[in-house]
Motif scaffolding. Structure first.
Motif, mmCIF file in Angstrom:
data_model
loop_
_atom_site.group_PDB
_atom_site.id
_atom_site.type_symbol
_atom_site.label_atom_id
_atom_site.label_comp_id
_atom_site.label_asym_id
_atom_site.label_seq_id
_atom_site.Cartn_x
_atom_site.Cartn_y
_atom_site.Cartn_z
ATOM 1 N N UNK A 5 13.546 -11.462 -4.216
ATOM 2 C CA UNK A 5 14.831 -11.691 -3.575
ATOM 3 C C UNK A 5 15.339 -10.430 -2.898
ATOM 4 N N UNK A 6 14.617 -9.343 -3.026
ATOM 5 C CA UNK A 6 15.012 -8.086 -2.420
ATOM 6 C C UNK A 6 14.357 -7.949 -1.047
ATOM 7 N N UNK A 7 15.065 -7.303 -0.102
ATOM 8 C CA UNK A 7 14.420 -7.059 1.188
ATOM 9 C C UNK A 7 13.218 -6.122 0.999
ATOM 10 N N UNK A 8 12.219 -6.301 1.833
ATOM 11 C CA UNK A 8 11.051 -5.427 1.755
ATOM 12 C C UNK A 8 11.451 -4.016 2.176
ATOM 13 N N UNK A 9 10.923 -3.046 1.455
ATOM 14 C CA UNK A 9 11.238 -1.646 1.737
ATOM 15 C C UNK A 9 9.921 -0.875 1.825
ATOM 16 N N UNK A 10 9.715 -0.225 2.950
ATOM 17 C CA UNK A 10 8.524 0.601 3.125
ATOM 18 C C UNK A 10 8.858 2.009 2.643
ATOM 19 N N UNK A 11 8.010 2.525 1.769
ATOM 20 C CA UNK A 11 8.160 3.887 1.258
ATOM 21 C C UNK A 11 6.908 4.672 1.617
ATOM 22 N N UNK A 12 7.073 5.948 1.931
ATOM 23 C CA UNK A 12 5.920 6.805 2.181
ATOM 24 C C UNK A 12 5.534 7.458 0.862
ATOM 25 N N UNK A 13 4.320 7.151 0.423
ATOM 26 C CA UNK A 13 3.864 7.502 -0.914
ATOM 27 C C UNK A 13 2.628 8.393 -0.813
ATOM 28 N N UNK A 14 2.577 9.485 -1.595
ATOM 29 C CA UNK A 14 1.352 10.295 -1.622
ATOM 30 C C UNK A 14 0.163 9.434 -2.051
ATOM 31 N N UNK A 15 -0.955 9.599 -1.374
ATOM 32 C CA UNK A 15 -2.141 8.801 -1.697
ATOM 33 C C UNK A 15 -2.589 9.004 -3.136
ATOM 34 N N UNK A 16 -2.318 10.179 -3.701
ATOM 35 C CA UNK A 16 -2.752 10.414 -5.076
ATOM 36 C C UNK A 16 -1.900 9.663 -6.099
ATOM 37 N N UNK A 17 -0.859 8.962 -5.644
ATOM 38 C CA UNK A 17 -0.048 8.116 -6.530
ATOM 39 C C UNK A 17 -0.546 6.667 -6.505
ATOM 40 N N UNK A 18 -1.559 6.393 -5.683
ATOM 41 C CA UNK A 18 -2.129 5.052 -5.567
ATOM 42 C C UNK A 18 -3.570 5.074 -6.057
#
Length: 107
Positions: A5-18
């Motif tokens: 139910x929340x709007x989509x939010x794009x976040x810039x995330x360090x690749x080492x956190x994925x």
């Protein structure tokens, strides 16, 4: 089944956190170079989908590999609040959905 139910939010995330999911149903190493060429030509246009809880990628394994190979430090990410089961189901659907529609070859 999760309902967002929340709007989509794009976040810039360090690749080492994925991290890649061992449950990704597609083998994609042979197309990483093509994705790199696409990113170079058009930019990064499709955020990675991941679980915030553990950084596991739900959709975007090939894009992640391309960015890593390109030496990038971060990626645009949309976190989906899915439990493990729903993430597994969506991961398969996301990969399979491209096969569900037909092509209009004259176009």
């Amino acid at each position: 089944m999760a309902e967002n139910k929340q709007p989509l939010k794009v976040e810039y995330v360090p690749l080492n956190k994925l991290h890649l999911s061992p449950k990704n149903p597609r083998r994609n190493d042979d197309v990483v170079e093509k994705i790199i060429k696409s990113i170079e030509a058009f930019g990064f246009t499709n955020p990675i989908l991941a679980r915030r809880e553990n950084g596991e990628i739900i959709a975007g394994h090939t894009r992640y590999k391309a960015l890593t190979e390109m030496g990038k430090d971060e990626a645009p990410v949309i976190y989906l609040e899915l439990d493990e089961t729903d993430a597994d189901v969506y991961r398969v659907f996301d990969n399979k959905s491209v096969e569900l529609a037909d092509w209009d070859f004259p176009i």
